[in-house]
Design a protein around this motif. Structure first.
Motif, PDB file in Angstrom:
ATOM      1  N   LYS A 109      47.950  55.198  58.075  1.00 29.54           N
ATOM      2  CA  LYS A 109      46.591  55.715  57.838  1.00 29.54           C
ATOM      3  C   LYS A 109      46.005  55.192  56.527  1.00 29.54           C
ATOM      4  CE  LYS A 109      47.546  59.925  60.445  1.00 29.54           C
ATOM      5  NZ  LYS A 109      47.996  61.326  60.328  1.00 29.54           N
ATOM      6  N   ALA A 110      46.831  54.435  55.832  1.00 36.75           N
ATOM      7  CA  ALA A 110      46.375  53.771  54.612  1.00 36.75           C
ATOM      8  C   ALA A 110      47.159  52.471  54.514  1.00 36.75           C
ATOM      9  CB  ALA A 110      46.632  54.655  53.398  1.00 36.75           C
ATOM     10  N   TYR A 111      46.653  51.533  53.755  1.00 42.50           N
ATOM     11  CA  TYR A 111      47.337  50.234  53.703  1.00 42.50           C
ATOM     12  C   TYR A 111      47.141  49.595  52.326  1.00 42.50           C
ATOM     13  CZ  TYR A 111      42.579  48.575  54.550  1.00 42.50           C
ATOM     14  OH  TYR A 111      41.227  48.356  54.454  1.00 42.50           O
ATOM     15  N   HIS A 112      48.025  48.654  52.040  1.00 39.40           N
ATOM     16  CA  HIS A 112      47.915  47.922  50.777  1.00 39.40           C
ATOM     17  C   HIS A 112      46.863  46.851  50.904  1.00 39.40           C
ATOM     18  CE1 HIS A 112      52.047  49.647  50.218  1.00 39.40           C
ATOM     19  NE2 HIS A 112      51.400  50.002  49.113  1.00 39.40           N
ATOM     20  N   CYS A 113      46.085  46.705  49.865  1.00 38.47           N
ATOM     21  CA  CYS A 113      45.045  45.681  49.869  1.00 38.47           C
ATOM     22  C   CYS A 113      45.281  44.749  48.691  1.00 38.47           C
ATOM     23  CB  CYS A 113      43.673  46.353  49.779  1.00 38.47           C
ATOM     24  SG  CYS A 113      42.329  45.195  49.435  1.00 38.47           S
ATOM     25  N   TYR A 114      45.364  43.473  48.992  1.00 34.05           N
ATOM     26  CA  TYR A 114      45.705  42.477  47.966  1.00 34.05           C
ATOM     27  C   TYR A 114      44.495  41.651  47.555  1.00 34.05           C
ATOM     28  CZ  TYR A 114      50.567  43.535  49.091  1.00 34.05           C
ATOM     29  OH  TYR A 114      51.759  44.165  49.261  1.00 34.05           O
ATOM     30  N   CYS A 115      43.324  42.032  48.015  1.00 36.01           N
ATOM     31  CA  CYS A 115      42.139  41.215  47.744  1.00 36.01           C
ATOM     32  C   CYS A 115      41.911  41.097  46.239  1.00 36.01           C
ATOM     33  CB  CYS A 115      40.898  41.834  48.385  1.00 36.01           C
ATOM     34  SG  CYS A 115      40.929  41.709  50.178  1.00 36.01           S
ATOM     35  N   SER A 116      41.594  39.887  45.835  1.00 38.19           N
ATOM     36  CA  SER A 116      41.303  39.669  44.417  1.00 38.19           C
ATOM     37  C   SER A 116      39.841  40.013  44.145  1.00 38.19           C
ATOM     38  CB  SER A 116      41.563  38.209  44.050  1.00 38.19           C
ATOM     39  OG  SER A 116      40.673  37.405  44.799  1.00 38.19           O
ATOM     40  N   LYS A 117      39.530  40.093  42.877  1.00 39.95           N
ATOM     41  CA  LYS A 117      38.152  40.407  42.492  1.00 39.95           C
ATOM     42  C   LYS A 117      37.215  39.322  43.035  1.00 39.95           C
ATOM     43  CE  LYS A 117      35.243  41.530  38.569  1.00 39.95           C
ATOM     44  NZ  LYS A 117      34.221  40.583  39.009  1.00 39.95           N
ATOM     45  N   GLU A 118      37.639  38.057  42.948  1.00 42.12           N
ATOM     46  CA  GLU A 118      36.791  36.952  43.424  1.00 42.12           C
ATOM     47  C   GLU A 118      36.522  37.103  44.914  1.00 42.12           C
ATOM     48  OE1 GLU A 118      39.645  36.446  41.540  1.00 42.12           O
ATOM     49  OE2 GLU A 118      38.360  36.348  39.743  1.00 42.12           O
ATOM     50  N   GLU A 119      37.561  37.469  45.640  1.00 41.83           N
ATOM     51  CA  GLU A 119      37.416  37.600  47.095  1.00 41.83           C
ATOM     52  C   GLU A 119      36.402  38.709  47.430  1.00 41.83           C
ATOM     53  OE1 GLU A 119      41.330  37.802  48.620  1.00 41.83           O
ATOM     54  OE2 GLU A 119      40.699  37.701  50.732  1.00 41.83           O
ATOM     55  N   LEU A 120      36.510  39.810  46.679  1.00 44.66           N
ATOM     56  CA  LEU A 120      35.596  40.938  46.929  1.00 44.66           C
ATOM     57  C   LEU A 120      34.165  40.553  46.548  1.00 44.66           C
ATOM     58  CD1 LEU A 120      37.809  43.896  45.610  1.00 44.66           C
ATOM     59  CD2 LEU A 120      37.350  43.290  47.999  1.00 44.66           C
TER      60      LEU A 120
END
Ligand code: GLU
Length: 467
Positions: free
Chosen positions: A94-105
């Motif tokens: 119901k929740a997950y790890h997010c590895y997105c970098s600031k640049e990606e966001l």
């Protein structure tokens, strides 16, 4: 069901009027239903939360008499619990790890803006199987895609938010610390809160909080979002409108019951009744009667209420507050009359305890200086005969009671063939230093014989030196 409400301030300043009003509403609702009122300190913002602010909030609530039944609970003491539930949600998918970098966001946002879409996290890490090396992930709550959240707000009525408008909220930062909306949810769950009353600046958080509560298998509390408070100019109430801290009202000479009465009417009504005792507030309060639109702060009305409570309150109670105000201006209330008598004598003409303390200072300390205008007008050579005669007759008076003092002043005026005022005003300036005081006979009775005589002597002396 036992009603359980809470007040959940963030300790980043003093207890302000808006916070005190939501606390009062929550407290009243719990009291009305024989429920429990919980105090929770939302101190997870370590940079802005301070121990002084916690204490300022406790001080404000204590002064108002908004006593909590449970707590204070501190969110910073509950991190293990938040972490455990974050892990539980991850384990359950119901929740997950997010590895997105600031640049990606940032890129994501720009692309969405270019397409004129609302910027939102697109959920790309929902399906990312592998961790990214060297990146500490955040944890995101997996918001449902379909359907809508329906809030039956007790104040605002039904609010419907489509899940498609919500994105996957970060519930743990990359250092593992939980975020604001998550801690609120866990606490409302663990503290078994049945009714959440809070400012409507939180209304946008509510659908997200509801989704998380559902994912945790919790029963939902009822929500009531209270409209904000405006200053007279229509802008949100802030420091530039004057005092917004509850304790400032104490310092400015207000009684707590006047502030409570003012706050309860600010955004809530029961017919056209204006004066409410605490018991009446508890009896009549209902969330459903809270106004739907913002309320405007009116300092004159607060002053009017304060005067009402000074006038009609138990003088013994008012005197407790007056003692504190006397102390604040350096007066030791034991060096003069019983403050209860002073309250009875003064309360008609003072709207605040600050005014009352200042106007009553002469009962407790010597008159070192006469009000210039009053002295010029009344402490003149023409006043000498009257004052001297009063000095003698008052000196012989037994017992020292108001009626006899009155008769004696009247007789002196008659003997000298002047009006009562012609003799009472110089006497008033002599004993109080000013031309305003309670009725002169009462003033003298409270002041006492010894001080009265000494002050008449002092005034005669003063006139003598002047001429
Ligand atoms: N801590 C929040 C605040 O001080 C209140 C949160 C809530 O009542 O849910 O604004």
């Amino acid at each position: 069901m036992t009603i359980r409400t809470r007040f959940a301030p963030s300790p980043t300043g003093y207890l302000h009027v808006g916070g005190a009003r939501t606390a009062l509403f929550s407290w009243l609702y719990a009291r009305k239903h024989g429920g429990t009122f919980v105090l929770r300190i939302e101190d997870t913002d370590l940079e802005r939360s301070t121990a002084e602010s916690v204490n300022a909030i406790l001080e404000g609530m204590t002064w108002l008499g908004l006593e909590y039944d449970e707590g204070p609970f501190y969110q910073t003491h509950r991190f293990d619990r938040y972490k455990a539930l974050i892990q539980q949600l991850v384990d359950e998918g119901k929740a997950y790890h997010c590895y997105c970098s600031k640049e990606e966001l940032d890129d994501m946002r720009e692309a969405q803006m270019a397409l004129k879409e609302n910027p939102r996290y697109d959920g790309r890490c929902r399906h990312r199987a592998e961790p990214r090396e060297g990146v500490s992930p955040v944890v995101r709550f997996r918001n449902p895609d379909e359907g809508a959240v329906v809030i039956d707000d007790q104040v605002k009525g039904q609010i419907v938010v489509r899940n498609a408008e919500l994105d996957d909220l970060i519930i743990a930062r990359s250092d593992g610390s939980p975020t604001y909306n998550f801690t609120v949810v866990v606490d409302d769950l663990d503290m078994r809160i049945t009714h959440v009353m809070r400012g409507d600046d939180h209304v946008n958080n509510t659908p997200r909080q509801i989704n998380i509560l559902k994912a945790l298998g919790a029963e939902l509390p009822k929500y009531g979002h209270v409209p904000m408070i405006l200053g007279a100019d229509g802008a949100r109430l802030s420091k530039r409108h004057g005092a917004v801290s509850v304790m400032q009202y104490r310092d400015d000479g207000f009684l707590p019951e006047a502030v409570l009465n003012y706050l309860v009417r600010l955004g809530w009504s029961h017919g056209d009744q204006e004066i409410f005792s605490i018991d009446e507030m508890i009896e009549y309060f209902d969330v459903g009667d809270i106004n739907h639109s913002a309320s405007t702060f009116n300092p004159d009305k607060l002053l009017w209420l304060n005067h009402h409570y000074l006038m009609h309150g138990d003088p013994v109670h008012v005197a407790h507050h007056l003692r504190w105000h006397l102390g604040r201006i350096g007066i030791d209330p034991t060096e003069g009359p019983d403050p209860v008598e002073v309250v009875k004598a003064q309360r008609e003409r003072n709207k605040t305890l600050v005014e009352m303390a200042e106007a009553s200072a002469f009962f407790y300390r010597d008159v070192h200086q006469y009000d210039e205008k009053a002295a010029k007008k009344h402490l003149t050579p023409e006043a000498v005969d009257g004052l001297s005669m009063l000095r003698d007759t008052l000196g012989a008076l037994r017992p020292w009671v108001r009626e006899s003092i009155h008769d004696l002043i009247a007789a002196t005026a008659e003997a000298l063939e002047v009006k009562m005022g012609g003799i009472a005003q110089p006497l008033r300036v002599a004993v109080s230093g000013t031309s305003v005081s309670p009725p002169i006979d009462l003033t003298l009775e409270i002041l006492g014989q010894e001080k009265t005589l000494a002050r008449i002597d002092q005034a005669l002396n003063w006139i003598g030196k002047k001429t």
